[in-house]
Every structure is written in C-alpha cells, then in structure tokens.
Design a protein around this motif. Structure first.
Motif, PDB file in Angstrom:
ATOM      1  N   SER A   1     134.025  77.419 -32.798  1.00  7.17           N
ATOM      2  CA  SER A   1     134.417  78.612 -33.551  1.00  7.17           C
ATOM      3  C   SER A   1     135.493  78.277 -34.584  1.00  7.17           C
ATOM      4  N   SER A   2     136.488  77.503 -34.190  1.00 10.14           N
ATOM      5  CA  SER A   2     137.552  77.108 -35.123  1.00 10.14           C
ATOM      6  C   SER A   2     136.997  76.308 -36.295  1.00 10.14           C
ATOM      7  N   TYR A   3     136.064  75.402 -35.991  1.00 13.70           N
ATOM      8  CA  TYR A   3     135.453  74.583 -37.044  1.00 13.70           C
ATOM      9  C   TYR A   3     134.705  75.462 -38.045  1.00 13.70           C
ATOM     10  N   LEU A   4     133.875  76.366 -37.539  1.00 13.63           N
ATOM     11  CA  LEU A   4     133.104  77.231 -38.439  1.00 13.63           C
ATOM     12  C   LEU A   4     134.003  78.198 -39.200  1.00 13.63           C
ATOM     13  N   ASN A   5     135.059  78.678 -38.571  1.00  8.95           N
ATOM     14  CA  ASN A   5     135.982  79.598 -39.248  1.00  8.95           C
ATOM     15  C   ASN A   5     136.846  78.902 -40.292  1.00  8.95           C
ATOM     16  N   SER A   6     136.887  77.569 -40.287  1.00 11.76           N
ATOM     17  CA  SER A   6     137.678  76.836 -41.275  1.00 11.76           C
ATOM     18  C   SER A   6     137.010  76.818 -42.645  1.00 11.76           C
ATOM     19  N   PHE A   7     135.712  77.118 -42.704  1.00  5.39           N
ATOM     20  CA  PHE A   7     135.005  77.134 -43.985  1.00  5.39           C
ATOM     21  C   PHE A   7     135.398  78.357 -44.802  1.00  5.39           C
ATOM     22  N   GLN A   8     135.713  78.150 -46.059  1.00  6.73           N
ATOM     23  CA  GLN A   8     136.000  79.257 -46.964  1.00  6.73           C
ATOM     24  C   GLN A   8     134.802  79.576 -47.847  1.00  6.73           C
ATOM     25  N   ALA A   9     133.923  78.593 -48.048  1.00 10.97           N
ATOM     26  CA  ALA A   9     132.746  78.784 -48.892  1.00 10.97           C
ATOM     27  C   ALA A   9     131.624  77.881 -48.400  1.00 10.97           C
ATOM     28  N   ALA A  10     130.395  78.333 -48.645  1.00  7.76           N
ATOM     29  CA  ALA A  10     129.221  77.543 -48.277  1.00  7.76           C
ATOM     30  C   ALA A  10     128.075  77.924 -49.202  1.00  7.76           C
ATOM     31  N   GLN A  11     127.146  77.017 -49.378  1.00  3.35           N
ATOM     32  CA  GLN A  11     125.953  77.317 -50.169  1.00  3.35           C
ATOM     33  C   GLN A  11     124.791  76.519 -49.619  1.00  3.35           C
ATOM     34  N   GLY A  12     123.589  77.018 -49.887  1.00  8.68           N
ATOM     35  CA  GLY A  12     122.405  76.327 -49.415  1.00  8.68           C
ATOM     36  C   GLY A  12     121.154  76.990 -49.954  1.00  8.68           C
ATOM     37  N   LYS A  13     120.022  76.343 -49.709  1.00  3.83           N
ATOM     38  CA  LYS A  13     118.738  76.892 -50.121  1.00  3.83           C
ATOM     39  C   LYS A  13     118.209  77.779 -49.011  1.00  3.83           C
ATOM     40  N   PHE A  14     117.418  78.794 -49.377  1.00  5.80           N
ATOM     41  CA  PHE A  14     116.809  79.638 -48.367  1.00  5.80           C
ATOM     42  C   PHE A  14     115.352  79.897 -48.707  1.00  5.80           C
TER      43      PHE A  14
ATOM     44  N   ILE B   1     106.218  84.543 -50.123  1.00  4.26           N
ATOM     45  CA  ILE B   1     107.405  83.741 -49.838  1.00  4.26           C
ATOM     46  C   ILE B   1     108.293  83.699 -51.073  1.00  4.26           C
ATOM     47  N   SER B   2     109.577  83.963 -50.869  1.00  2.00           N
ATOM     48  CA  SER B   2     110.575  83.853 -51.929  1.00  2.00           C
ATOM     49  C   SER B   2     111.553  82.760 -51.530  1.00  2.00           C
ATOM     50  N   THR B   3     112.048  82.018 -52.510  1.00  2.87           N
ATOM     51  CA  THR B   3     113.033  80.964 -52.254  1.00  2.87           C
ATOM     52  C   THR B   3     114.193  81.134 -53.218  1.00  2.87           C
ATOM     53  N   GLY B   4     115.280  80.453 -52.942  1.00  3.29           N
ATOM     54  CA  GLY B   4     116.430  80.514 -53.829  1.00  3.29           C
ATOM     55  C   GLY B   4     117.646  79.865 -53.203  1.00  3.29           C
ATOM     56  N   GLN B   5     118.804  80.213 -53.741  1.00  2.00           N
ATOM     57  CA  GLN B   5     120.092  79.700 -53.292  1.00  2.00           C
ATOM     58  C   GLN B   5     120.907  80.848 -52.707  1.00  2.00           C
TER      59      GLN B   5
END
Length: 70
Positions: free
Chosen positions: A29-42, A51-55
């Motif tokens: 939980s501490s590790y995941l809560n340390s992130f302030q921003a994230a991005q990825g493909k979906f 099907i739709s894709t994007g960021q």
C-alpha cells in the motif's frame, strides 16, 4: 509506469513461491501510494463488442484523463 508495475507483478507471480519475497499489505500500500502520476495504454471492449484503445493518464489527487486513439 503502470506497464512497469504490471510487468513486475507478472514476473513476481511467475517466480517460484519459495523464492518470492513476502511483502506485507502495508508495504504494498505504501509503495502504490507513493506514486503521484502514472500513464499507460488501455484497451476497452464496448457494449456493442467494438474495441477502443488509447492512453490513460492518472495524476493525484483525483485527476484521470483518457485519450482515445483515432
């Protein structure tokens, strides 16, 4: 960032149970809560089965942005 996290989770699951490092829920939980921003493909499967894709972009606190591919 999310891709890296998912890849490391997949590698952890593929490791032998005896060789896996045991982490407490608090540490995870501490590790995941340390992130302030994230991005990825979906990939999204719509109600009509198209099907739709994007960021996806996530920025704390409380901001999420989906950019769909054309």
């Amino acid at each position: 960032m999310i891709r890296t996290l998912l890849a490391s989770a997949a590698l952890s699951l593929a490791a032998l149970p005896a060789a896996a490092e045991k982490l407490s829920l608090g540490e995870i939980s501490s590790y995941l809560n340390s992130f302030q921003a994230a991005q990825g493909k979906f990939t999204q499967i719509n109600e009509d089965q198209t099907i739709s894709t994007g960021q996806i972009y996530i920025k704390r606190p409380g901001r999420v942005r989906f950019e769909y591919d054309p």
